[in-house]
Motif scaffolding. Structure first.
Motif, PDB file in Angstrom:
ATOM      1  N   PRO A   5       0.798  -1.236   0.000  1.00  0.00           N
ATOM      2  CA  PRO A   5       0.000   0.000   0.000  1.00  0.00           C
ATOM      3  C   PRO A   5       0.828   1.282   0.000  1.00  0.00           C
ATOM      4  CG  PRO A   5      -0.201  -1.144   2.115  1.00  0.00           C
ATOM      5  CD  PRO A   5       0.547  -2.049   1.200  1.00  0.00           C
ATOM      6  N   ASN A   6       2.029   1.280   0.564  1.00  0.00           N
ATOM      7  CA  ASN A   6       2.765   2.547   0.642  1.00  0.00           C
ATOM      8  C   ASN A   6       4.261   2.319   0.835  1.00  0.00           C
ATOM      9  OD1 ASN A   6       3.353   2.243   3.492  1.00  0.00           O
ATOM     10  ND2 ASN A   6       1.192   2.752   3.849  1.00  0.00           N
ATOM     11  N   LEU A   7       5.012   3.429   0.890  1.00  0.00           N
ATOM     12  CA  LEU A   7       6.472   3.351   0.967  1.00  0.00           C
ATOM     13  C   LEU A   7       6.938   2.662   2.249  1.00  0.00           C
ATOM     14  CD1 LEU A   7       9.242   4.065  -0.253  1.00  0.00           C
ATOM     15  CD2 LEU A   7       9.116   6.249   0.925  1.00  0.00           C
ATOM     16  N   ASP A   8       6.299   2.965   3.370  1.00  0.00           N
ATOM     17  CA  ASP A   8       6.744   2.353   4.625  1.00  0.00           C
ATOM     18  C   ASP A   8       6.650   0.831   4.553  1.00  0.00           C
ATOM     19  OD1 ASP A   8       7.500   4.659   5.790  1.00  0.00           O
ATOM     20  OD2 ASP A   8       5.761   4.876   7.100  1.00  0.00           O
ATOM     21  N   LEU A  46       9.526  -0.318   2.459  1.00  0.00           N
ATOM     22  CA  LEU A  46      10.798  -0.213   3.184  1.00  0.00           C
ATOM     23  C   LEU A  46      10.943  -1.368   4.174  1.00  0.00           C
ATOM     24  CD1 LEU A  46      10.959   3.644   3.900  1.00  0.00           C
ATOM     25  CD2 LEU A  46      12.131   2.370   2.103  1.00  0.00           C
ATOM     26  N   ARG A  81      11.960   1.632  -5.518  1.00  0.00           N
ATOM     27  CA  ARG A  81      11.446   2.580  -6.519  1.00  0.00           C
ATOM     28  C   ARG A  81      10.008   2.235  -6.855  1.00  0.00           C
ATOM     29  NH1 ARG A  81      15.899   4.522  -9.831  1.00  0.00           N
ATOM     30  NH2 ARG A  81      14.475   5.016 -11.526  1.00  0.00           N
ATOM     31  N   PRO A  82       9.140   3.256  -6.861  1.00  0.00           N
ATOM     32  CA  PRO A  82       7.775   2.983  -7.318  1.00  0.00           C
ATOM     33  C   PRO A  82       7.778   2.728  -8.827  1.00  0.00           C
ATOM     34  CG  PRO A  82       8.050   5.326  -6.790  1.00  0.00           C
ATOM     35  CD  PRO A  82       9.358   4.657  -6.497  1.00  0.00           C
ATOM     36  N   HIS A 125       9.698  12.406   6.639  1.00  0.00           N
ATOM     37  CA  HIS A 125      10.039  11.042   6.232  1.00  0.00           C
ATOM     38  C   HIS A 125      11.477  10.986   5.713  1.00  0.00           C
ATOM     39  CE1 HIS A 125       9.764   7.129   4.299  1.00  0.00           C
ATOM     40  NE2 HIS A 125       8.630   6.941   4.960  1.00  0.00           N
ATOM     41  N   ALA A 148      12.758   9.436   3.453  1.00  0.00           N
ATOM     42  CA  ALA A 148      12.889   9.363   1.994  1.00  0.00           C
ATOM     43  C   ALA A 148      13.043  10.757   1.379  1.00  0.00           C
ATOM     44  CB  ALA A 148      11.673   8.665   1.390  1.00  0.00           C
ATOM     45  N   ARG A 153       3.853  11.893  -3.234  1.00  0.00           N
ATOM     46  CA  ARG A 153       2.793  11.264  -4.007  1.00  0.00           C
ATOM     47  C   ARG A 153       3.337  10.092  -4.834  1.00  0.00           C
ATOM     48  NH1 ARG A 153      -0.680  15.499  -7.137  1.00  0.00           N
ATOM     49  NH2 ARG A 153       0.825  15.269  -8.801  1.00  0.00           N
ATOM     50  N   ALA A 154       4.453  10.347  -5.534  1.00  0.00           N
ATOM     51  CA  ALA A 154       4.960   9.334  -6.461  1.00  0.00           C
ATOM     52  C   ALA A 154       5.570   8.134  -5.737  1.00  0.00           C
ATOM     53  CB  ALA A 154       5.998   9.964  -7.393  1.00  0.00           C
ATOM     54  N   ALA A 155       6.286   8.400  -4.647  1.00  0.00           N
ATOM     55  CA  ALA A 155       6.961   7.296  -3.950  1.00  0.00           C
ATOM     56  C   ALA A 155       6.021   6.590  -2.990  1.00  0.00           C
ATOM     57  CB  ALA A 155       8.187   7.818  -3.202  1.00  0.00           C
ATOM     58  N   GLY A 156       4.838   7.157  -2.791  1.00  0.00           N
ATOM     59  CA  GLY A 156       3.884   6.519  -1.885  1.00  0.00           C
ATOM     60  C   GLY A 156       4.264   6.674  -0.426  1.00  0.00           C
ATOM     61  N   ILE A 157       4.853   7.811  -0.062  1.00  0.00           N
ATOM     62  CA  ILE A 157       5.124   8.071   1.362  1.00  0.00           C
ATOM     63  C   ILE A 157       3.766   8.154   2.050  1.00  0.00           C
ATOM     64  CG2 ILE A 157       5.999   9.761   3.022  1.00  0.00           C
ATOM     65  CD1 ILE A 157       8.194  10.436   1.028  1.00  0.00           C
ATOM     66  N   PRO A 158       3.531   7.276   3.041  1.00  0.00           N
ATOM     67  CA  PRO A 158       2.170   7.180   3.585  1.00  0.00           C
ATOM     68  C   PRO A 158       1.820   8.369   4.473  1.00  0.00           C
ATOM     69  CG  PRO A 158       3.645   5.745   4.784  1.00  0.00           C
ATOM     70  CD  PRO A 158       4.455   6.346   3.679  1.00  0.00           C
ATOM     71  N   PRO A 196       4.133   6.105  11.618  1.00  0.00           N
ATOM     72  CA  PRO A 196       4.863   4.930  11.129  1.00  0.00           C
ATOM     73  C   PRO A 196       4.637   3.690  11.991  1.00  0.00           C
ATOM     74  CG  PRO A 196       6.363   6.546  12.065  1.00  0.00           C
ATOM     75  CD  PRO A 196       5.024   7.189  12.011  1.00  0.00           C
ATOM     76  N   PRO A 197       4.957   2.502  11.410  1.00  0.00           N
ATOM     77  CA  PRO A 197       4.852   1.263  12.186  1.00  0.00           C
ATOM     78  C   PRO A 197       5.709   1.348  13.458  1.00  0.00           C
ATOM     79  CG  PRO A 197       5.539   0.825   9.909  1.00  0.00           C
ATOM     80  CD  PRO A 197       5.465   2.295  10.058  1.00  0.00           C
ATOM     81  N   ARG A 230      12.015   7.399  13.300  1.00  0.00           N
ATOM     82  CA  ARG A 230      11.253   8.439  12.616  1.00  0.00           C
ATOM     83  C   ARG A 230      11.022   9.646  13.516  1.00  0.00           C
ATOM     84  NH1 ARG A 230       8.549   6.020   8.283  1.00  0.00           N
ATOM     85  NH2 ARG A 230      10.126   4.671   7.388  1.00  0.00           N
TER      86      ARG A 230
END
Lengths: 115, 415
Positions: A84-87, A90, A107-108, B117, B119, B164-169, B173-174, B181
């Motif tokens: 679903p997302n970058l985290d 990772l 990389r997306p 983040h 990233a 947006r592009a990399a999907g940083i939520p 964080p978990p 973080r």
């Protein structure tokens, strides 16, 4: 996409027992991905000594031996995962067995039809 | 009225857009424009929270409308569809029940973790945090960090595009990565404070603005994470450092070091508030204080001394010993050496500083050379001191610091 980079010269020096241990780790990693429903695709690549690079310049195809660029770490394999997302990506990247020795670039993938 | 509310409103909208800050900002600025028009005509609603809820309601409508338009243009456009499904089911009744539609602390917490983040590159994190949570515009951030307006605007757009592009939520964080973080978030706030707290006069207004923004962000973090020792430690450190700001320069704007400061100029209210936070930080970190709590504790020991000669250096050295274990960096080691010099004499301090210099890591660090110079002066080695001062002067970008060092050399010549 997880791009797995590592130092081939180090990898070439590993013992059969170390290779087997690494393969077992990758087996477990793969199973984890599959169980989570995150696995899409993945492969280990042959060393860069087997690489051939193609460029087309002014309509002429130029074929050279070797990789696209000589670097300290080489692309050794990849995974395509659906998360679903970058985290989440990772977290999987940190679990790639080779992350302990080399690095994993996340990389997306450019999705067709989006943006 | 809006700067204080901006971050919270944007955070609430970003939750609706799934973390797409660009879409959230567009909707918010349209809603502000509508609000300005409405309230210029009819006056601002004189009920607490209603203006914020009103703006939020309008912004959410814009998101829905925007999504419809986008869908009409590109059928099946995924992002627009996601925005719409998230926004549409909530907007109408929430708009009516204005009170329930107010932003939550959770949204702001998600926003700060998104903006900080790892990233994103560090400069982008700082700019983004000030822009989104702090409500500063690109040109205001640009002026405070002495870069061009266009550069800063581009930095912000690039960061938002990467999110947006990399999907940083847009999420807290978990749990297993929260400490890492959170450290990144605290570092951003600390760097914002430092940028505002530099010795140079620079552009005073913007710089003071950064100090205020950093304090506001630190307080916000304490509100959001009231049980974290390092969050409390950071706020304490900022309060105690800011308490000394009036004494740090004299009437002509020249730098005054800690031992020579007029301590009656220290802000007692800020010191009291800082001390309370230090105590809270130490209790919360239950025997294992982190770097911010420790630095704040050191600042509190300085604040306790009515005169410089009353300073409890033994306590400070003990705190630095712990800090150096928690954060083994050469800069911490340098400050430790300064404290050691106060207890065991300048020769003991110099031995530590010389070892650091030999290691080479701090070669371009002005304060290494300035500290060495001062210790050499106290040891009666003026020629060596002069050499160290001139190395420090070479490295001084800040005109106020440079003048201070030049004055020190002149004093040396007179002795």
């Amino acid at each position: 996409m997880l791009l797995i980079h590592g130092d081939e010269t180090q990898e070439a020096k590993s013992t059969p027992a170390e290779d087997a241990a690494l393969m077992a780790e990758y087996g477990a990693f793969h199973e984890g991905l599959a169980t989570a429903g995150a696995f899409v695709d993945g492969a280990r690549l042959q060393p860069t000594a087997t690489a051939t690079t193609v460029r087309v310049k002014n309509g002429d195809t130029v074929t050279t031996d070797g990789p696209f660029a000589e670097t300290k770490e080489q692309l050794g394999g990849y995974y395509i995962i659906e998360v679903p997302n970058l985290d989440a990506a990772l977290a999987w990247a940190a679990k790639v067995p080779s992350a302990k020795h080399g690095s994993v670039e996340v990389r997306p993938v450019w999705e067709m039809g989006a943006e | 009225m809006f700067r204080a509310e901006y971050g919270a409103l944007l955070a609430a909208l970003a939750r609706r857009t799934g973390g797409d800050l660009i879409a959230a900002e567009d909707a918010l600025s349209e809603a502000f424009a509508a609000a300005t028009e409405q309230w210029t005509a009819n006056g601002v609603p004189d009920v607490p929270d209603v203006p914020a809820a009103w703006v939020l309601g309008v912004a959410r409508r814009r998101l829905v409308d925007g999504a419809r338009r986008a869908r009409a243009v590109v059928d099946g456009h995924e992002r627009a569809h996601a925005i719409e499904t998230r926004a549409e089911d909530e907007v109408d009744h929430e708009f009516l029940l204005a009170k329930d539609s107010l932003p939550t602390d959770d949204d702001r917490l998600r926003l700060v973790f998104t903006c900080c983040h790892p990233a994103l590159e560090i400069d982008a994190r700082i700019a983004l945090t000030l822009n989104t949570l702090g409500g500063l515009r690109a040109h205001e951030i640009a002026r405070a960090f002495l870069v061009g307006d266009a550069t800063m605007a581009q930095r912000l757009v690039r960061a938002k595009t990467k999110i947006r592009a990399a999907g940083i939520p847009f999420a807290v964080p978990p749990e297993d990565v929260v400490p890492e973080r959170l450290a990144a978030v605290l570092r951003v706030v600390y760097l914002i404070f430092n940028a505002g707290n530099g010795a140079g006069a620079g552009d005073g207004v913007e710089r003071q603005g950064l100090v205020r923004d950093a304090l506001r962000l630190a307080r916000l973090l304490v509100e959001m994470l009231p049980d974290d020792g390092e969050v409390a430690g950071l706020l304490a450190l900022l309060l105690l450092t800011d308490a000394r700001s009036m004494a740090r320069t004299d009437t002509s704007g020249e730098l005054v070091l800690l031992p020579d400061q007029d301590r009656s100029l220290w802000d007692r209210d800020l010191i009291d508030a800082g001390r309370r936070e230090v105590e809270r930080a130490l209790v919360l970190s239950s025997g294992a204080p982190g770097p911010y709590a420790l630095q704040a504790a050191i600042a509190a020991v300085h604040a306790d001394a009515e005169r410089a000669s009353d300073t409890d250096w033994a306590q400070i050295v003990a705190l630095y010993e712990v800090l150096e274990r928690v954060e083994p960096t050469p800069v911490v080691a340098l400050n430790h050496a300064v404290a050691v010099a106060e207890i065991d004499g300048p020769a003991a301090g110099l031995a530590r500083v010389d070892a650091l210099e030999a290691a080479g890591e701090l070669d371009r660090y002005l304060y290494l050379h300035a500290t060495r110079a001062d210790l050499l002066r106290r040891l009666g080695r003026p020629a060596d001191a002069r050499a160290a001062y001139s190395r420090a002067i070479e490295l001084a970008d800040d005109p106020v610091e440079r003048r201070f060092l030049v004055r020190r050399v002149a004093e040396l010549d007179r002795e």
